[in-house]
Scaffold this motif. Structure first.
Motif, PDB file in Angstrom:
ATOM      1  N   GLY A 165       0.827  -1.197   0.000  1.00 48.01           N
ATOM      2  CA  GLY A 165       0.000   0.000   0.000  1.00 48.01           C
ATOM      3  C   GLY A 165       0.862   1.248   0.000  1.00 48.01           C
ATOM      4  O   GLY A 165       2.102   1.180  -0.004  1.00 48.01           O
ATOM      5  N   PRO A 166       0.246   2.434  -0.002  1.00 46.05           N
ATOM      6  CA  PRO A 166       0.995   3.696  -0.054  1.00 46.05           C
ATOM      7  C   PRO A 166       1.907   3.869   1.162  1.00 46.05           C
ATOM      8  O   PRO A 166       1.693   3.238   2.206  1.00 46.05           O
ATOM      9  CB  PRO A 166      -0.111   4.762  -0.060  1.00 46.05           C
ATOM     10  N   PRO A 167       2.920   4.718   1.048  1.00 50.64           N
ATOM     11  CA  PRO A 167       3.821   4.957   2.182  1.00 50.64           C
ATOM     12  C   PRO A 167       3.114   5.678   3.325  1.00 50.64           C
ATOM     13  O   PRO A 167       2.152   6.420   3.106  1.00 50.64           O
ATOM     14  CB  PRO A 167       4.930   5.823   1.575  1.00 50.64           C
ATOM     15  N   GLY A 168       3.605   5.435   4.546  1.00 51.38           N
ATOM     16  CA  GLY A 168       3.083   6.142   5.714  1.00 51.38           C
ATOM     17  C   GLY A 168       1.721   5.681   6.179  1.00 51.38           C
ATOM     18  O   GLY A 168       1.027   6.417   6.889  1.00 51.38           O
ATOM     19  N   THR A 169       1.319   4.457   5.829  1.00 54.36           N
ATOM     20  CA  THR A 169      -0.009   3.971   6.215  1.00 54.36           C
ATOM     21  C   THR A 169       0.033   2.892   7.299  1.00 54.36           C
ATOM     22  O   THR A 169      -1.015   2.362   7.678  1.00 54.36           O
ATOM     23  CB  THR A 169      -0.759   3.424   4.984  1.00 54.36           C
ATOM     24  N   GLY A 170       1.236   2.548   7.777  1.00 58.39           N
ATOM     25  CA  GLY A 170       1.336   1.632   8.917  1.00 58.39           C
ATOM     26  C   GLY A 170       1.862   0.251   8.609  1.00 58.39           C
ATOM     27  O   GLY A 170       1.774  -0.650   9.457  1.00 58.39           O
ATOM     28  N   LYS A 171       2.429   0.032   7.436  1.00 61.35           N
ATOM     29  CA  LYS A 171       2.894  -1.322   7.064  1.00 61.35           C
ATOM     30  C   LYS A 171       4.052  -1.779   7.957  1.00 61.35           C
ATOM     31  O   LYS A 171       4.000  -2.849   8.562  1.00 61.35           O
ATOM     32  CB  LYS A 171       3.327  -1.325   5.589  1.00 61.35           C
ATOM     33  N   THR A 172       5.101  -0.973   8.019  1.00 62.80           N
ATOM     34  CA  THR A 172       6.260  -1.339   8.852  1.00 62.80           C
ATOM     35  C   THR A 172       5.881  -1.373  10.318  1.00 62.80           C
ATOM     36  O   THR A 172       6.307  -2.265  11.070  1.00 62.80           O
ATOM     37  CB  THR A 172       7.406  -0.342   8.617  1.00 62.80           C
ATOM     38  N   THR A 173       5.078  -0.424  10.740  1.00 63.47           N
ATOM     39  CA  THR A 173       4.618  -0.381  12.133  1.00 63.47           C
ATOM     40  C   THR A 173       3.898  -1.673  12.508  1.00 63.47           C
ATOM     41  O   THR A 173       4.123  -2.235  13.580  1.00 63.47           O
ATOM     42  CB  THR A 173       3.679   0.820  12.343  1.00 63.47           C
ATOM     43  N   THR A 174       3.046  -2.147  11.623  1.00 66.30           N
ATOM     44  CA  THR A 174       2.294  -3.376  11.893  1.00 66.30           C
ATOM     45  C   THR A 174       3.219  -4.583  11.997  1.00 66.30           C
ATOM     46  O   THR A 174       3.081  -5.416  12.903  1.00 66.30           O
ATOM     47  CB  THR A 174       1.257  -3.611  10.783  1.00 66.30           C
ATOM     48  N   ALA A 175       4.176  -4.685  11.076  1.00 69.40           N
ATOM     49  CA  ALA A 175       5.119  -5.808  11.113  1.00 69.40           C
ATOM     50  C   ALA A 175       5.921  -5.810  12.410  1.00 69.40           C
ATOM     51  O   ALA A 175       6.105  -6.866  13.046  1.00 69.40           O
ATOM     52  CB  ALA A 175       6.053  -5.734   9.908  1.00 69.40           C
ATOM     53  N   LEU A 176       6.402  -4.654  12.820  1.00 75.86           N
ATOM     54  CA  LEU A 176       7.179  -4.563  14.060  1.00 75.86           C
ATOM     55  C   LEU A 176       6.320  -4.862  15.280  1.00 75.86           C
ATOM     56  O   LEU A 176       6.764  -5.521  16.226  1.00 75.86           O
ATOM     57  CB  LEU A 176       7.798  -3.162  14.185  1.00 75.86           C
ATOM     58  N   ALA A 177       5.066  -4.389  15.255  1.00 67.33           N
ATOM     59  CA  ALA A 177       4.170  -4.640  16.385  1.00 67.33           C
ATOM     60  C   ALA A 177       3.873  -6.125  16.541  1.00 67.33           C
ATOM     61  O   ALA A 177       3.810  -6.643  17.660  1.00 67.33           O
ATOM     62  CB  ALA A 177       2.875  -3.849  16.201  1.00 67.33           C
TER      63      ALA A 177
END
Length: 319
Positions: free
Chosen positions: A49-61
């Motif tokens: 999806g677009p940048p800044g929408t929570g992809k990396t945050t979700t993976a780390l969480a």
């Protein structure tokens, strides 16, 4: 006595959600992943999806909730695939980590601690096709002990054999209401006051990218940096000290101040190369000290005094 200083940590990291349930607006993704965490049986995953929408945050969480702080470093490998995307990295670093078996640990408090590791490949769509093909074989061989989380902006750039082996999660751009709510929370925590018009404008120019909005919010006004540099160039230490205190009192991030000051110094036409070198060297030293945990007020004061010395051609000792 130095004024009370705030952390130089980027707000993007400071306010990054620590749990999947706190990720903004991605309701369907959050619901599915919450159920997955309860079973502790994660498949390979592909977040796009677009940048800044929570992809990396979700993976780390997910990784934090699976392994907890004690096992996180041993069980999780984070790679930015735009920097490390060659086939040699797949055959060495990724393969070695994936092949390493982990012992099954009993549940530790609220952390399930499942018997597998996780490799997070950020910006996976930047990987070469050869590297992706090599990665497919690694996934097949070590699927029992390793899970792969792929993060990308464009799913079309991921080869089908990789994409077909993953559970796919699409992240949508954030709505203006969600953006404003998150920005207002940060403003409240940091003691900032923004008019409703400013909040709306910030949300509009960020175009659903919350990371961009938070970064814009933290950037120091250019006139503040210009005023600081002008005070140093005047050779008046008392005036420079006043500017230092203003920066600290307003809670501006000093690391960002150094970055913007560097741009001004490099672009100054009436400052000699030798003077620029002396100032930039001090900026680098001070920035490294901030990373090591030094006091922001003292480092900014050191940069101010060194800039005055350089501009006024005062003799300075180099160790």
């Amino acid at each position: 006595m130095a004024p009370l200083v705030q952390s130089s940590q980027p707000w993007v990291e400071k306010y990054r959600p620590k749990q999947v349930k706190d990720v903004a607006q991605q309701d369907e993704v959050v619901r599915v992943l919450t159920n997955t965490l309860e079973t502790s049986n994660c498949p390979h995953m592909l977040f796009y999806g677009p940048p800044g929408t929570g992809k990396t945050t979700t993976a780390l969480a997910i990784c934090r909730q699976l392994f907890g702080p004690e096992l996180y470093k041993d069980r999780v490998l984070e790679l930015n695939a735009s920097d490390e995307r060659g086939i040699s990295v797949v055959r060495t670093k990724i393969k070695n980590f994936a092949a390493f078996a982990v012992a099954s640990k009993p549940r530790q408090g609220s952390y399930p601690c499942p018997p597998f590791k996780v490799i997070i490949l950020d910006e996976a769509d930047s990987m070469t096709e050869d590297a992706q093909n090599a990665l497919r074989r690694t996934m097949e061989t070590y699927s029992k002990v390793t899970r792969f989380f792929f993060i990308c902006n464009y799913i079309s750039r991921i080869i089908e054999p990789l994409a077909s082996r993953c559970a796919k999660f699409r992240f949508k751009p954030l709505s203006e209401d969600i953006m404003i709510t998150r920005v207002q929370h940060i403003c409240q925590e940091e003691g900032l006051a923004l008019e409703p018009e400013a909040l709306s404008t910030l949300s509009s120019i960020s175009q659903g990218d919350l990371r961009r909005a938070i970064t814009y919010l933290q950037v120091i006004p250019q006139e503040v940096v210009n005023s600081f540099f002008a005070a140093c160039r005047s050779g008046n230490f008392d005036l420079a000290n006043k500017e230092v205190n203003n920066v600290i009192a307003e809670g501006y991030p000093v690391s960002q101040m150094f970055s913007q000051l560097f741009e001004i110094v490099v672009g100054a036409d009436d400052v000699s190369d030798e003077q620029k070198a002396r100032i930039c060297r001090k900026l680098g030293e001070a920035d490294k000290r901030l990373v090591d945990g030094s006091d922001e007020y003292l480092q900014l004061l050191d940069v101010a005094s060194s800039t005055i010395r350089a501009i006024c051609n005062m003799q300075e000792e180099f160790s």
